[in-house]
Design an enzyme around this catalytic site. Sequence first.
Site, PDB file in Angstrom:
ATOM      1  N   ASP A  89       0.859  -1.180   0.000  1.00 45.28           N
ATOM      2  CA  ASP A  89       0.000   0.000   0.000  1.00 45.28           C
ATOM      3  C   ASP A  89       0.900   1.237   0.000  1.00 45.28           C
ATOM      4  OD1 ASP A  89      -1.762   2.128   0.733  1.00 45.28           O
ATOM      5  OD2 ASP A  89      -3.093   0.658   1.651  1.00 45.28           O
ATOM      6  N   GLU A 106       1.587   6.703 -12.123  1.00 43.39           N
ATOM      7  CA  GLU A 106       0.608   7.095 -13.133  1.00 43.39           C
ATOM      8  C   GLU A 106      -0.792   6.743 -12.643  1.00 43.39           C
ATOM      9  OE1 GLU A 106       2.566   6.680 -17.460  1.00 43.39           O
ATOM     10  OE2 GLU A 106       2.524   4.812 -16.341  1.00 43.39           O
TER      11      GLU A 106
HETATM   12  C1  LIG Z   1      -5.991   3.547 -12.564  1.00 42.30           C
HETATM   13  S1  LIG Z   1      -4.942   2.232 -12.116  1.00 42.30           S
HETATM   14  C2  LIG Z   1      -3.406   2.704 -12.890  1.00 42.30           C
HETATM   15  C3  LIG Z   1      -2.478   1.517 -13.018  1.00 42.30           C
HETATM   16  C4  LIG Z   1      -1.174   1.812 -13.775  1.00 42.30           C
HETATM   17  N1  LIG Z   1      -0.389   2.835 -13.113  1.00 42.30           N
HETATM   18  C5  LIG Z   1      -1.494   2.216 -15.180  1.00 42.30           C
HETATM   19  O1  LIG Z   1      -1.320   3.393 -15.500  1.00 42.30           O
HETATM   20  O2  LIG Z   1      -1.959   1.364 -15.935  1.00 42.30           O
HETATM   21  C6  LIG Z   1      -4.583   2.578 -10.414  1.00 42.30           C
HETATM   22  C7  LIG Z   1      -3.715   1.530  -9.762  1.00 42.30           C
HETATM   23  O3  LIG Z   1      -3.365   1.977  -8.456  1.00 42.30           O
HETATM   24  C8  LIG Z   1      -3.450   0.878  -7.576  1.00 42.30           C
HETATM   25  N2  LIG Z   1      -3.681   1.422  -6.233  1.00 42.30           N
HETATM   26  C9  LIG Z   1      -4.758   2.105  -5.794  1.00 42.30           C
HETATM   27  N3  LIG Z   1      -4.616   2.442  -4.510  1.00 42.30           N
HETATM   28  C10 LIG Z   1      -3.409   1.974  -4.128  1.00 42.30           C
HETATM   29  C11 LIG Z   1      -2.690   2.003  -2.898  1.00 42.30           C
HETATM   30  N4  LIG Z   1      -3.201   2.582  -1.810  1.00 42.30           N
HETATM   31  N5  LIG Z   1      -1.475   1.434  -2.849  1.00 42.30           N
HETATM   32  C12 LIG Z   1      -0.948   0.811  -3.955  1.00 42.30           C
HETATM   33  N6  LIG Z   1      -1.595   0.757  -5.141  1.00 42.30           N
HETATM   34  C13 LIG Z   1      -2.804   1.324  -5.231  1.00 42.30           C
HETATM   35  C14 LIG Z   1      -4.625   0.066  -8.098  1.00 42.30           C
HETATM   36  O4  LIG Z   1      -4.621  -1.256  -7.636  1.00 42.30           O
HETATM   37  C15 LIG Z   1      -4.410   0.184  -9.597  1.00 42.30           C
HETATM   38  O5  LIG Z   1      -3.583  -0.822 -10.093  1.00 42.30           O
END
Ligand SMILES: C[S@@+](CC[C@H](N)C(=O)[O-])C[C@H]1O[C@@H](n2cnc3c(N)ncnc32)[C@H](O)[C@@H]1O
Length: 246
Positions: A89, A106
Amino acid sequence: MDYHDLLARLGEGSAHPGGFTATMQLLDTLSLPAHSKVLEVGCGTGRTACYLARNGYRVTAVDLNRQMLEKAVRRARRERLDIRFIQADVKSLPFADHYFDVVFVESVTIFTQWRSALAEYKRVLKPGGLFIDREMVLSGRKTEVMSRRLKQFYGIRTLATMTAWKKRLRQSGFIGVLVNEQSRSMGKWGVDHDPHREMDMSLFEDEHVQRMGRTNDRLLARYGKRLGYAVFEAKTSMDKGSKQKE
Ligand SMILES: C[S@@+](CC[C@H](N)C(=O)[O-])C[C@H]1O[C@@H](n2cnc3c(N)ncnc32)[C@H](O)[C@@H]1O
């Protein structure tokens, strides 16, 4: 199933404004030093992480969503790339202080509590390290209803203007804050062929998913014009202990 589970099942490789084309263009303009230690936070299905590794960077990538990570691991394996993937996280990154040269993000920070996310990005960066974050920003009027609906469906936790984000970065101790790229609309997400996309085809028969698709279309039609995006670039101070302002 929430929005991120849906993206994971869709196997979306570039779930951010501008798509993969924008990512490649951005990395081109950045010319990161060879062999930099890069942390990608919220790596999704690992497309950007793999691109970074293919370009010679030493990549660690984290995401909260297990299915995203499983797809990312398989993608890297197919591409024969050596990437360290970890389920974590943003609010508590499992790395020592001052470990990475670059933190690359991103479309992730908007889904988190921004204060702790920015503090963690900064903590794991080396002095003089580079922070890059592409996020959706508010480019028009925000109403209570709009905020509530977007937060409810997408799980967004913060909807702020570009100016507010710049201020947040400075408040969090980043220096040299600038906007590398910006758009007042979400634009077209480059549709390009992702050869390693793993899409769960049974999704399209699932009524819940169909309803989610319709809600997504409705929200974008209603609020899309008030949403844009920006790529923020910032550095950490050369001094380890400092809370230096710009
Ligand atoms: C909109 S997606 C973007 C994924 C990737 N960066 C892309 O551009 O394809 C958002 C990502 O952030 C991750 N995410 C959301 N909250 C998070 C957190 N608190 N810690 C780690 N990852 C997180 C989600 O699981 C997801 O894979």
